[in-house]
Design a protein around this motif. Structure first.
Motif, PDB file in Angstrom:
ATOM      1  N   GLU A 184       9.445  -5.778  -1.726  1.00  0.00           N
ATOM      2  CA  GLU A 184       8.881  -4.917  -0.807  1.00  0.00           C
ATOM      3  C   GLU A 184      10.037  -4.714   0.079  1.00  0.00           C
ATOM      4  O   GLU A 184      10.897  -5.572   0.514  1.00  0.00           O
ATOM      5  N   GLU A 185      10.003  -3.373   0.530  1.00  0.00           N
ATOM      6  CA  GLU A 185      11.050  -2.983   1.716  1.00  0.00           C
ATOM      7  C   GLU A 185      10.370  -3.044   3.209  1.00  0.00           C
ATOM      8  O   GLU A 185       9.623  -2.146   3.470  1.00  0.00           O
ATOM      9  N   GLY A 186      10.398  -4.103   3.759  1.00  0.00           N
ATOM     10  CA  GLY A 186      10.228  -4.045   5.181  1.00  0.00           C
ATOM     11  C   GLY A 186       9.115  -5.624   5.105  1.00  0.00           C
ATOM     12  O   GLY A 186       9.353  -6.463   4.369  1.00  0.00           O
ATOM     13  N   TYR A 187       8.598  -5.725   6.108  1.00  0.00           N
ATOM     14  CA  TYR A 187       7.807  -6.849   6.636  1.00  0.00           C
ATOM     15  C   TYR A 187       6.645  -6.669   7.682  1.00  0.00           C
ATOM     16  O   TYR A 187       6.837  -5.483   8.062  1.00  0.00           O
ATOM     17  N   GLY A 188       5.801  -7.305   7.953  1.00  0.00           N
ATOM     18  CA  GLY A 188       4.732  -7.161   8.795  1.00  0.00           C
ATOM     19  C   GLY A 188       3.766  -6.676   8.114  1.00  0.00           C
ATOM     20  O   GLY A 188       3.011  -7.080   7.438  1.00  0.00           O
ATOM     21  N   ASN A 189       3.241  -5.319   8.594  1.00  0.00           N
ATOM     22  CA  ASN A 189       2.365  -4.693   8.082  1.00  0.00           C
ATOM     23  C   ASN A 189       2.339  -4.527   6.672  1.00  0.00           C
ATOM     24  O   ASN A 189       1.516  -4.749   5.776  1.00  0.00           O
ATOM     25  N   PRO A 190       3.636  -4.080   5.995  1.00  0.00           N
ATOM     26  CA  PRO A 190       3.779  -4.136   4.839  1.00  0.00           C
ATOM     27  C   PRO A 190       3.372  -5.291   3.813  1.00  0.00           C
ATOM     28  O   PRO A 190       3.248  -5.364   2.495  1.00  0.00           O
ATOM     29  N   ASP A 191       3.530  -6.463   4.591  1.00  0.00           N
ATOM     30  CA  ASP A 191       3.071  -7.882   4.012  1.00  0.00           C
ATOM     31  C   ASP A 191       1.660  -7.864   3.209  1.00  0.00           C
ATOM     32  O   ASP A 191       1.455  -8.304   2.157  1.00  0.00           O
ATOM     33  N   ALA A 192       0.850  -7.164   3.956  1.00  0.00           N
ATOM     34  CA  ALA A 192      -0.534  -7.011   3.359  1.00  0.00           C
ATOM     35  C   ALA A 192      -0.672  -6.011   1.698  1.00  0.00           C
ATOM     36  O   ALA A 192      -1.063  -6.465   0.986  1.00  0.00           O
ATOM     37  N   ASP A 193       0.334  -5.013   1.882  1.00  0.00           N
ATOM     38  CA  ASP A 193       0.516  -4.230   0.581  1.00  0.00           C
ATOM     39  C   ASP A 193       1.178  -5.268  -0.491  1.00  0.00           C
ATOM     40  O   ASP A 193       0.866  -5.261  -1.718  1.00  0.00           O
ATOM     41  N   TYR A 194       2.215  -5.850  -0.011  1.00  0.00           N
ATOM     42  CA  TYR A 194       3.039  -6.965  -0.931  1.00  0.00           C
ATOM     43  C   TYR A 194       2.039  -8.044  -1.547  1.00  0.00           C
ATOM     44  O   TYR A 194       2.057  -8.279  -2.680  1.00  0.00           O
ATOM     45  N   VAL A 195       1.298  -8.815  -0.610  1.00  0.00           N
ATOM     46  CA  VAL A 195       0.527  -9.938  -1.099  1.00  0.00           C
ATOM     47  C   VAL A 195      -0.811  -9.392  -1.809  1.00  0.00           C
ATOM     48  O   VAL A 195      -1.056  -9.726  -3.099  1.00  0.00           O
ATOM     49  N   ARG A 196      -1.416  -8.204  -1.439  1.00  0.00           N
ATOM     50  CA  ARG A 196      -2.542  -7.765  -2.223  1.00  0.00           C
ATOM     51  C   ARG A 196      -2.041  -7.261  -3.652  1.00  0.00           C
ATOM     52  O   ARG A 196      -2.623  -7.378  -4.652  1.00  0.00           O
ATOM     53  N   CYS A 197      -0.743  -6.755  -3.670  1.00  0.00           N
ATOM     54  CA  CYS A 197      -0.169  -6.305  -4.838  1.00  0.00           C
ATOM     55  C   CYS A 197       0.022  -7.351  -6.062  1.00  0.00           C
ATOM     56  O   CYS A 197      -0.624  -7.407  -7.075  1.00  0.00           O
ATOM     57  N   ILE A 198       0.605  -8.549  -5.450  1.00  0.00           N
ATOM     58  CA  ILE A 198       0.778  -9.745  -6.316  1.00  0.00           C
ATOM     59  C   ILE A 198      -0.627 -10.204  -6.389  1.00  0.00           C
ATOM     60  O   ILE A 198      -0.638 -10.480  -7.824  1.00  0.00           O
ATOM     61  N   CYS A 199      -1.473 -10.406  -5.825  1.00  0.00           N
ATOM     62  CA  CYS A 199      -2.724 -10.873  -6.256  1.00  0.00           C
ATOM     63  C   CYS A 199      -3.609  -9.965  -7.186  1.00  0.00           C
ATOM     64  O   CYS A 199      -4.096 -10.584  -8.188  1.00  0.00           O
ATOM     65  N   ALA A 200      -3.443  -8.764  -6.958  1.00  0.00           N
ATOM     66  CA  ALA A 200      -4.274  -7.859  -8.185  1.00  0.00           C
ATOM     67  C   ALA A 200      -3.427  -8.039  -9.414  1.00  0.00           C
ATOM     68  O   ALA A 200      -4.172  -8.140 -10.287  1.00  0.00           O
ATOM     69  N   LEU A 201      -2.130  -8.259  -9.663  1.00  0.00           N
ATOM     70  CA  LEU A 201      -1.459  -8.495 -10.822  1.00  0.00           C
ATOM     71  C   LEU A 201      -2.073  -9.850 -11.452  1.00  0.00           C
ATOM     72  O   LEU A 201      -2.306  -9.806 -12.579  1.00  0.00           O
TER      73      LEU A 201
END
Length: 441
Positions: free
Chosen positions: A316-333
């Motif tokens: 991921e490029e960034g942190y904070g709010n993008p962490d939700a995208d990052y973690v959700r993407c990992i878990c979905a995979l």
């Protein structure tokens, strides 16, 4: 698709009578270069300075970095940005290695801008201290954003991209020192021996959070806020299809230089056919609402499963709010049986005691940290500053401040500074440049 990159290794950059490249030295006719850049009517003042590794130089506020290159077919280096749209990922490029075109504010900084020290303790915090940086120090008439913390920095960023092409012309007709080849076979056309290896896909999450256009990363000139996850040939990334934006806190951003050389892609290529089967890139995005985040995670996980991926690397490029995208993407995979390694920075606070990611989940079983964005850094005065040092304290750079009741201002009277790692230009290097190591105590 076959992409060839012919490399010319720059040992020095000097101002001279003619813009040319000879025996490892890049010469720049400064007056002609300034005239070329000043064609943009929004640029009101410009200087060009050269910063070399080991020099006692501090550069701030930095907005962008681009590797000088040229395409031998005469097409634009950055499709949809510096020229007409074209298919990226094939053909031949010549690249000037070991240097960057770096966009620097002559005065005004913003939230997404950063700092590089070319020597001393500060040099270790950014990959760009290893490069010869050709600094375009620019002021503009973009008054509408001058006093805004968030700036699009359009004129400065575009100047970097056009000037990278301008310098690349110096090696267009020369024979490179070496040639990198990146041949990406169709995923259904591979040999049995390759197909028997563990299959891996790279999931990239460039910054696309700003709903107002002009701040986000662009793909083929398209603002990625309007983008949905898509499968891409990795060659497209290396061939200028994506350029960096101006939104994220600077340590966590990916410059265009990072995209052009994305180390993780190159490492996956090196291992392809040996230890793994590299399936390509799923280019995702980072948005704001939970519905958008969930939609992207569904797209990514279904694509990875359809491609037959055994594993994925998610960055991921960034942190904070993008962490939700990052973690959700990992878990979905993980939910569809794709094993994931995630790579990101963390924000644990200056004391290191806060939760490292905004969202945590038991499904994230393999994470690589590239460091704490809130780590405090103190550095002595530099002999020379390119840009304006006070921008660090005055203009809302993500790691600087005008005053703190305990620490005082980021910029002290003697020119020394105190700041968070946040303000180091592309310092976390999630793209794969990082020299940081983990130590256990």
């Amino acid at each position: 698709m076959l992409l060839e990159i012919g490399n010319f290794y720059v040992k020095d950059v000097k101002f001279g009578e003619k813009t040319s490249f000879k025996d490892g030295v890049l010469f720049i006719n400064k007056d002609e270069a300034i005239d070329f850049i000043a064609k943009d009517e929004h640029i009101t003042d410009i200087d060009i300075e050269i910063a070399k590794p080991g020099e006692d130089i501090r550069i701030v506020p930095i907005k962008e970095a681009v590797e000088p290159r040229v395409r031998l077919d005469g097409k634009s280096l950055f499709p949809g940005v510096t020229g007409n749209l074209r298919r990226a990922g094939e053909g031949r490029i010549h690249a000037l290695k070991g240097c960057s075109v770096m966009g620097v504010g002559m005065h005004w900084g913003s939230f997404g801008d950063g700092l590089v020290d070319m020597s001393g303790e500060g040099a270790k915090y950014s990959y760009y201290s290893n490069l010869i940086n050709i600094c375009l120090v620019i002021d503009t008439d973009e008054e509408f954003e001058r006093y805004e913390q968030q700036k699009k920095n359009h004129a400065i960023r575009w100047a970097c991209h056009y000037f990278a092409e301008y310098l690349g012309e110096t090696v267009k007709s020369l024979e490179p020192e070496d040639l990198e080849t990146f041949e990406f076979e169709g995923v259904t056309k591979r040999s049995d021996s390759v197909n028997e290896l563990p299959s891996v896909v790279l999931v990239m999450q460039p910054q696309s959070q700003m709903e107002e256009l002009g701040y986000n990363d662009l793909v083929y000139g398209w603002d990625m806020n309007k983008y949905l996850p898509s499968f891409m040939n990795p060659n497209e990334v290396l061939d200028g299809s994506i350029i960096g934006g101006s939104f994220m806190p600077c340590s966590s951003k990916w410059s265009t230089y990072d995209m052009q050389n994305f180390p993780i892609i190159k490492e996956l290529y090196k291992e392809h056919g040996k230890t793994l089967n590299f399936l390509g890139v799923i280019m995702s995005n980072l948005n704001v609402s939970l519905e958008q985040k969930e939609r992207a995670a569904i797209f990514v996980s279904n694509m990875a499963r359809t491609l037959g991926a055994d594993g994925a690397i998610v960055v991921e490029e960034g942190y904070g709010n993008p962490d939700a995208d990052y973690v959700r993407c990992i878990c979905a995979l993980e939910e569809v049986g794709v094993k994931v390694v995630g790579i990101s920075n963390e924000c644990t606070g200056r004391d290191g005691k806060s939760q490292p990611l905004v969202v945590m989940d038991e499904g994230t079983t393999a994470l690589v940290s590239t460091g704490n964005v809130s780590e405090l850094i103190e550095l002595p005065p530099a002999k020379k500053v390119i840009g304006e040092l006070q921008a660090l304290a005055r203009d809302g750079l993500s790691g600087g401040w005008s005053g703190d009741e305990i620490l005082g201002p980021s910029v002290r009277e003697d020119g020394s500074i105190i700041m968070e790692n946040n303000a180091m230009f592309c310092g976390d290097q999630v793209a794969g440049w990082a020299t940081k190591i983990m130590r256990e105590f």
